[in-house]
Design a protein around this motif. Structure first.
Motif: not given
Length: 202
Positions: A13, A15, A47, A50, A102, A141
Motif C-alpha cells: 500500500g 500513501v 488502509f 487492508q 490512496v 484510489f
C-alpha cells in the motif's frame, strides 16, 4: 471491526503524500491536524489492515512522516510531478506484485477498498482497478500490478503527468462505490478541513 481476509498474493500500500498542498497555502496536507492527529494517521489507520506493507510517498517533512512507523520514499522525478511520480517510486520500491494507492487527504477511505478493487482486478484480469462513484473515477484510489511499471516509466519520461492519460492504454476495471461516496471526500482547503473536524465520521 471484521477481520480483513488475507489472500495468497500480498499487497503493498502506498500513501500518496508528495504534493505541495497549494490549495491550502502550501502546507503539507498529510500532516495537518484532524481531531488531534495528523490527517495521514487517519488514512493509515484505515488502509494498513487492508494491505501487507505500507510505504509513504512524501517529498518534504520526511522525518515527521517516518515517525509514523513506515518507510518513506520521495519521488525520483524532481519538481513535484504529481501522483504518478509517487506511484512510480512506489512500484519501484514495493515488496509485492500488487500495489494499492490512496491519497493522504482522504481520512475516511473505505475499509473494504482493497478487497473490492482486488476482486475486480482478478475477475477482469485487468492491469489496474480504479474506484468510481457515479460517473466520476477516483484514480488515486487504485490497485495495479507491478507489471505496469515499464510503461509508466516511459510515460513519465515522455513528459506525461495525467493519470487518466496514462491508464487509457491499460486494461482498466472501474469499481463502483456508490454505496459509500463520502469515503472519497478529500481535504483541499481550510474550510473543508474544518468541516471534517466538526462533521460525523463516514
Amino acid at each position: 471491526m471484521p477481520a480483513v481476509t488475507r489472500h495468497s498474493s500480498p499487497v503493498t500500500g502506498i500513501v500518496l503524500a508528495g504534493g505541495q498542498g497549494r490549495r491550502m497555502g502550501g502546507v503539507d496536507k498529510g500532516l495537518q491536524p484532524l481531531r488531534g492527529r495528523p490527517m495521514v494517521a487517519w488514512v493509515i489507520e484505515r488502509f494498513a489492515p487492508q494491505v501487507d506493507e505500507i510505504l509513504i510517498n512524501a517529498n518534504q517533512n520526511l522525518e515527521r512522516y517516518g515517525a509514523l512507523g513506515h518507510r518513506v520514499i520521495p519521488d525520483e522525478i524532481r519538481g513535484y510531478a504529481g501522483p504518478l511520480a509517487g506511484l512510480h517510486r512506489g512500484l519501484t520500491e514495493a515488496a509485492h506484485n500488487l500495489v494499492a494507492t490512496v491519497p493522504c487527504d482522504s481520512p475516511f477511505l473505505p475499509r473494504d477498498l482493497v478487497a473490492r478493487l482486488r476482486a475486480a482486478l482478478e475477475q477482469k484480469q485487468s492491469d489496474i482497478a480504479v474506484a468510481r462513484t457515479g460517473d466520476q473515477p477516483h484514480p488515486v484510489f487504485c490497485l495495479c500490478r507491478r507489471s505496469v511499471l515499464p510503461g509508466l516509466t516511459a510515460f513519465l519520461a515522455g513528459g506525461g503527468r495525467k493519470i487518466d492519460a496514462w491508464y487509457a492504454n491499460l486494461k482498466v476495471a472501474e469499481v463502483a462505490f456508490d454505496d459509500n461516496p463520502g469515503a472519497f471526500s478529500n481535504v483541499n482547503t481550510e474550510a473543508e478541513l474544518k468541516a471534517f473536524e466538526e462533521g460525523p465520521v463516514p
